[in-house]
Design an enzyme around this catalytic site. Structure first.
Site, PDB file in Angstrom:
ATOM      1  N   ALA A 124     -13.937  91.745 -11.127  1.00 52.77           N
ATOM      2  CA  ALA A 124     -13.667  92.110  -9.731  1.00 52.77           C
ATOM      3  C   ALA A 124     -14.705  91.494  -8.799  1.00 52.77           C
ATOM      4  O   ALA A 124     -15.824  91.211  -9.206  1.00 52.77           O
ATOM      5  CB  ALA A 124     -13.701  93.628  -9.592  1.00 52.77           C
ATOM      6  N   GLY A 125     -14.312  91.298  -7.564  1.00 52.15           N
ATOM      7  CA  GLY A 125     -15.257  90.847  -6.543  1.00 52.15           C
ATOM      8  C   GLY A 125     -14.871  91.521  -5.244  1.00 52.15           C
ATOM      9  O   GLY A 125     -13.916  91.112  -4.603  1.00 52.15           O
ATOM     10  N   HIS A 126     -15.580  92.594  -4.900  1.00 48.33           N
ATOM     11  CA  HIS A 126     -15.234  93.332  -3.683  1.00 48.33           C
ATOM     12  C   HIS A 126     -16.137  92.876  -2.542  1.00 48.33           C
ATOM     13  O   HIS A 126     -17.352  93.011  -2.608  1.00 48.33           O
ATOM     14  CB  HIS A 126     -15.369  94.843  -3.939  1.00 48.33           C
ATOM     15  CG  HIS A 126     -14.306  95.353  -4.872  1.00 48.33           C
ATOM     16  ND1 HIS A 126     -14.235  96.641  -5.321  1.00 48.33           N
ATOM     17  CD2 HIS A 126     -13.240  94.715  -5.422  1.00 48.33           C
ATOM     18  CE1 HIS A 126     -13.184  96.769  -6.114  1.00 48.33           C
ATOM     19  NE2 HIS A 126     -12.575  95.605  -6.195  1.00 48.33           N
ATOM     20  N   THR A 127     -15.490  92.320  -1.518  1.00 49.77           N
ATOM     21  CA  THR A 127     -16.261  91.724  -0.424  1.00 49.77           C
ATOM     22  C   THR A 127     -16.365  92.691   0.745  1.00 49.77           C
ATOM     23  O   THR A 127     -15.369  93.267   1.180  1.00 49.77           O
ATOM     24  CB  THR A 127     -15.571  90.417   0.031  1.00 49.77           C
ATOM     25  OG1 THR A 127     -15.387  89.602  -1.123  1.00 49.77           O
ATOM     26  CG2 THR A 127     -16.401  89.672   1.045  1.00 49.77           C
ATOM     27  N   THR A 168     -10.697  85.545 -15.959  1.00 48.22           N
ATOM     28  CA  THR A 168     -11.969  85.205 -15.312  1.00 48.22           C
ATOM     29  C   THR A 168     -13.030  84.861 -16.358  1.00 48.22           C
ATOM     30  O   THR A 168     -14.139  84.478 -16.002  1.00 48.22           O
ATOM     31  CB  THR A 168     -12.473  86.386 -14.453  1.00 48.22           C
ATOM     32  OG1 THR A 168     -12.644  87.512 -15.322  1.00 48.22           O
ATOM     33  CG2 THR A 168     -11.505  86.741 -13.349  1.00 48.22           C
ATOM     34  N   GLN A 172      -8.933  95.144  -9.036  1.00 46.80           N
ATOM     35  CA  GLN A 172      -7.704  94.360  -9.253  1.00 46.80           C
ATOM     36  C   GLN A 172      -6.538  95.016  -8.484  1.00 46.80           C
ATOM     37  O   GLN A 172      -6.781  95.611  -7.456  1.00 46.80           O
ATOM     38  CB  GLN A 172      -7.382  94.199 -10.743  1.00 46.80           C
ATOM     39  CG  GLN A 172      -8.348  93.277 -11.493  1.00 46.80           C
ATOM     40  CD  GLN A 172      -9.610  93.961 -11.947  1.00 46.80           C
ATOM     41  OE1 GLN A 172      -9.578  95.048 -12.482  1.00 46.80           O
ATOM     42  NE2 GLN A 172     -10.744  93.329 -11.746  1.00 46.80           N
ATOM     43  N   ARG A 185     -11.845 101.035 -31.312  1.00 42.19           N
ATOM     44  CA  ARG A 185     -12.921 101.936 -31.730  1.00 42.19           C
ATOM     45  C   ARG A 185     -14.095 101.228 -32.396  1.00 42.19           C
ATOM     46  O   ARG A 185     -14.709 101.723 -33.326  1.00 42.19           O
ATOM     47  CB  ARG A 185     -12.379 103.077 -32.613  1.00 42.19           C
ATOM     48  CG  ARG A 185     -11.507 103.996 -31.770  1.00 42.19           C
ATOM     49  CD  ARG A 185     -10.367 104.581 -32.497  1.00 42.19           C
ATOM     50  NE  ARG A 185      -9.480 103.571 -33.024  1.00 42.19           N
ATOM     51  CZ  ARG A 185      -8.540 103.821 -33.927  1.00 42.19           C
ATOM     52  NH1 ARG A 185      -8.405 105.031 -34.409  1.00 42.19           N
ATOM     53  NH2 ARG A 185      -7.741 102.859 -34.345  1.00 42.19           N
ATOM     54  N   LYS A 231      -9.944  95.698  -0.745  1.00 45.78           N
ATOM     55  CA  LYS A 231     -10.323  97.089  -1.033  1.00 45.78           C
ATOM     56  C   LYS A 231     -11.787  97.362  -0.653  1.00 45.78           C
ATOM     57  O   LYS A 231     -12.111  98.416  -0.141  1.00 45.78           O
ATOM     58  CB  LYS A 231     -10.125  97.391  -2.534  1.00 45.78           C
ATOM     59  CG  LYS A 231      -8.674  97.267  -2.981  1.00 45.78           C
ATOM     60  CD  LYS A 231      -8.529  97.441  -4.472  1.00 45.78           C
ATOM     61  CE  LYS A 231      -9.043  96.279  -5.292  1.00 45.78           C
ATOM     62  NZ  LYS A 231      -8.287  95.032  -5.205  1.00 45.78           N
ATOM     63  N   ARG A 244      -6.625  80.746  -4.559  1.00 49.33           N
ATOM     64  CA  ARG A 244      -5.592  81.755  -4.835  1.00 49.33           C
ATOM     65  C   ARG A 244      -4.234  81.192  -4.450  1.00 49.33           C
ATOM     66  O   ARG A 244      -4.120  80.476  -3.448  1.00 49.33           O
ATOM     67  CB  ARG A 244      -5.853  83.024  -4.031  1.00 49.33           C
ATOM     68  CG  ARG A 244      -7.148  83.694  -4.433  1.00 49.33           C
ATOM     69  CD  ARG A 244      -7.378  84.968  -3.622  1.00 49.33           C
ATOM     70  NE  ARG A 244      -8.686  85.519  -3.900  1.00 49.33           N
ATOM     71  CZ  ARG A 244      -9.513  86.040  -2.999  1.00 49.33           C
ATOM     72  NH1 ARG A 244      -9.158  86.078  -1.726  1.00 49.33           N
ATOM     73  NH2 ARG A 244     -10.674  86.509  -3.368  1.00 49.33           N
ATOM     74  N   ASP A 301      -7.489  91.429  -4.844  1.00 46.98           N
ATOM     75  CA  ASP A 301      -8.015  90.719  -3.667  1.00 46.98           C
ATOM     76  C   ASP A 301      -7.355  91.172  -2.372  1.00 46.98           C
ATOM     77  O   ASP A 301      -7.247  90.404  -1.412  1.00 46.98           O
ATOM     78  CB  ASP A 301      -7.854  89.183  -3.817  1.00 46.98           C
ATOM     79  CG  ASP A 301      -8.401  88.692  -5.144  1.00 46.98           C
ATOM     80  OD1 ASP A 301      -9.496  89.123  -5.511  1.00 46.98           O
ATOM     81  OD2 ASP A 301      -7.701  87.915  -5.821  1.00 46.98           O
TER      82      ASP A 301
HETATM   83  P1  IMP Z   1      -9.310  89.069 -16.774  1.00 55.88           P
HETATM   84  O1  IMP Z   1      -9.216  90.479 -16.342  1.00 55.88           O
HETATM   85  O2  IMP Z   1     -10.584  88.399 -16.361  1.00 55.88           O
HETATM   86  O3  IMP Z   1      -9.018  88.868 -18.228  1.00 55.88           O
HETATM   87  O4  IMP Z   1      -8.148  88.264 -16.020  1.00 55.88           O
HETATM   88  C1  IMP Z   1      -6.777  88.552 -16.246  1.00 55.88           C
HETATM   89  C2  IMP Z   1      -5.944  88.179 -15.029  1.00 55.88           C
HETATM   90  O5  IMP Z   1      -6.278  89.044 -13.957  1.00 55.88           O
HETATM   91  C3  IMP Z   1      -6.188  86.764 -14.510  1.00 55.88           C
HETATM   92  O6  IMP Z   1      -4.986  86.268 -13.945  1.00 55.88           O
HETATM   93  C4  IMP Z   1      -7.200  86.973 -13.404  1.00 55.88           C
HETATM   94  O7  IMP Z   1      -7.150  85.949 -12.433  1.00 55.88           O
HETATM   95  C5  IMP Z   1      -6.725  88.301 -12.841  1.00 55.88           C
HETATM   96  N1  IMP Z   1      -7.823  89.051 -12.225  1.00 55.88           N
HETATM   97  C6  IMP Z   1      -8.813  89.717 -12.855  1.00 55.88           C
HETATM   98  N2  IMP Z   1      -9.620  90.302 -11.955  1.00 55.88           N
HETATM   99  C7  IMP Z   1      -9.128  90.011 -10.744  1.00 55.88           C
HETATM  100  C8  IMP Z   1      -9.504  90.371  -9.412  1.00 55.88           C
HETATM  101  O8  IMP Z   1     -10.462  91.102  -9.171  1.00 55.88           O
HETATM  102  N3  IMP Z   1      -8.724  89.869  -8.415  1.00 55.88           N
HETATM  103  C9  IMP Z   1      -7.626  89.115  -8.662  1.00 55.88           C
HETATM  104  N4  IMP Z   1      -7.230  88.763  -9.876  1.00 55.88           N
HETATM  105  C10 IMP Z   1      -7.970  89.214 -10.921  1.00 55.88           C
END
Ligand code: IMP
Length: 431
Positions: free
Chosen positions: A48-51, A138, A231, A152, A25, A312, A22
């Protein structure tokens, strides 16, 4: 745009986050894209969430590279990415409404792995079983999909073109159902599967490609390539705050394995960081401000997850962690985001070292657990001015310039850009 960035070394440049994700990027890829012919995502998936924000509209991308809004860039979803076809098709539908030709400039790697509805169930079951040690996933099925990849067992995008795809799907689903045992699904699996299959049919009509080869050819023909990370470094499966991490390689090495790029072809590494720190989900966060000031920063910085909406956690800038991220990624240029959020604070605390098991250290130790580690802060003057309307970097407050110089001195890398708001236009180049 900055001369430093324009005179970048030859090769595949990488843009990645240096904290817990966050960092902003998406905005920077969008700002940089006009000088790249190819933008490629190399890991992660719909977690991911790219704004991106321009012309007063906010766009959130989950799987699609942030170069999609530029008509001349080819966008690649690399082999290191995991794709949920349903989320992906929804993202495409939103985009097509704005960019009718976006599909013609998007390639999806046949080697990227598919997230099945049962992967999401496994994610939910795994988190539920962890009790108070939850990772804060997430719940998009990311971990189980990467587990099937390395185990695999996974299904890849290229498999949807094979005649026995349905048998492969069924075999993997059966394996998952066996693992799930009597776990009660939190959503209707039959409905989810129907929607998933409809999205697979749509995917078959898109450009599925051997993107490792597309990238190698683009490189050899002198095209400029930007690898876009998701991430952040502290969520890397090897180098992050394990086990509170994601399941992919979020660091520069991930661009090599997630796209098929050799290490000696890497050029610039742009490291994106916020002027403070945030983290979503569980896990250690040494400089966390679990108080009113933390809430003030959360509200001012709109620090609520773009994928899950979760608040957050917020805290001061952590230099030992930033230095570590600079080293592990080989960062050549730093870009500081959200400086505007800190306006109005009389003083800023910057963590420069830790007290760890009774000793002062300036590196990131094996464990960041709060009972072992206390941050040591240096106090710096803050600034009052609203930065969001500044267009000339020479007009930034002296205290912000001093804060930036301190970061450069502590990391040994130039801060080439300061972002002072979410819009493309609110970007100040220092070099
Ligand atoms: P997962 O990748 O969804 O299994 O999440 C694992 C950890 O990574 C958790 O603490 C999520 O909140 C964090 N996380 C996953 N993707 C993001 C992201 O894009 N931004 C911030 N934290 C993330």
């Amino acid at each position: 745009m900055s001369n430093a960035v324009l005179s970048a070394k030859n090769g595949v440049d990488i843009l990645l986050g240096l904290q817990w994700g966050d960092e902003g990027k998406g905005k920077i890829v969008d700002v940089l894209t006009r000088k790249y012919d190819v933008v490629a995502r190399f890991q992660g998936g719909p977690n991911a969430g790219h704004t991106l924000e321009f012309n007063g509209i906010k766009h959130v991308l989950h799987t699609i590279p942030s170069g999609i809004f530029h008509a001349n860039a080819l966008n690649i979803i690399g082999n290191g990415v995991v794709v949920d076809p349903v989320i992906f098709c929804k993202e495409i539908d939103k985009l097509i409404a704005l960019e009718p030709h976006c599909l013609s400039r998007l390639e999806i790697s046949r080697k990227a792995h598919l997230i099945l509805p049962t992967h999401r169930l496994l994610d939910a079951a795994s988190e539920a079983a962890k009790g108070k040690n939850k990772i804060g996933s997430t719940l998009k099925g990311i971990g189980p999909t990467y587990m099937d990849k390395t185990g695999r067992n996974g299904l890849r995008i290229g498999d949807i073109e094979l005649p026995d795809f349905m048998e492969r799907y069924q075999a993997l689903k059966d394996k998952h159902m066996h693992l799930l045992g009597s776990y009660e699904p939190p959503f209707d699996l039959a409905d989810a599967e129907m929607e998933w299959m409809r999205s697979i049919d749509r995917l078959r009509k898109m450009v599925l490609a051997d993107t490792d080869i597309s990238i190698q050819e683009a490189y050899k023909s002198g095209k400029r390539i930007l690898a876009e990370g998701a991430q952040g470094t502290l969520l890397d499966v090897d180098f992050g705050t394990y086990p509170f991490v994601t399941s992919s390689t979020t660091t520069a090495a991930g661009a090599c394995t997630g796209l098929g790029v050799a290490p000696n072809r890497i050029g610039e590494v742009y490291g994106i960081f916020k002027a403070y720190c945030t983290r979503v989900g569980s896990g250690p966060f040494p400089t966390e401000l679990d108080n009113d000031l933390g809430q003030e920063i959360r509200d001012k910085g709109h620090e609520y997850g773009s994928t899950t909406g979760r608040p957050r956690r917020t805290g001061w800038l952590d230099l030992p962690a930033l230095r570590y991220a600079v080293e592990v990624n080989g960062v050549t240029q730093l870009m500081m985001m959200k400086a505007d959020v800190l306006s109005g604070l009389k003083n800023l605390e910057v963590c420069t070292a830790y007290m760890y098991r009774g000793e002062k250290i300036t590196h990131l130790p094996y464990s960041l657990e709060a009972d072992l580690l206390d941050p040591c802060y240096t106090t710096m003057p803050g600034w009052d001015e609203d930065l969001t309307g500044i267009h000339d970097v020479t007009k930034i407050p002296a205290a912000l310039e001093a804060y930036t110089k301190f970061i450069e001195q502590e990391t040994g890398v130039p801060v080439v850009l300061i972002s002072v708001g979410p819009d493309r236009e609110q970007t100040l180049w220092r070099a």
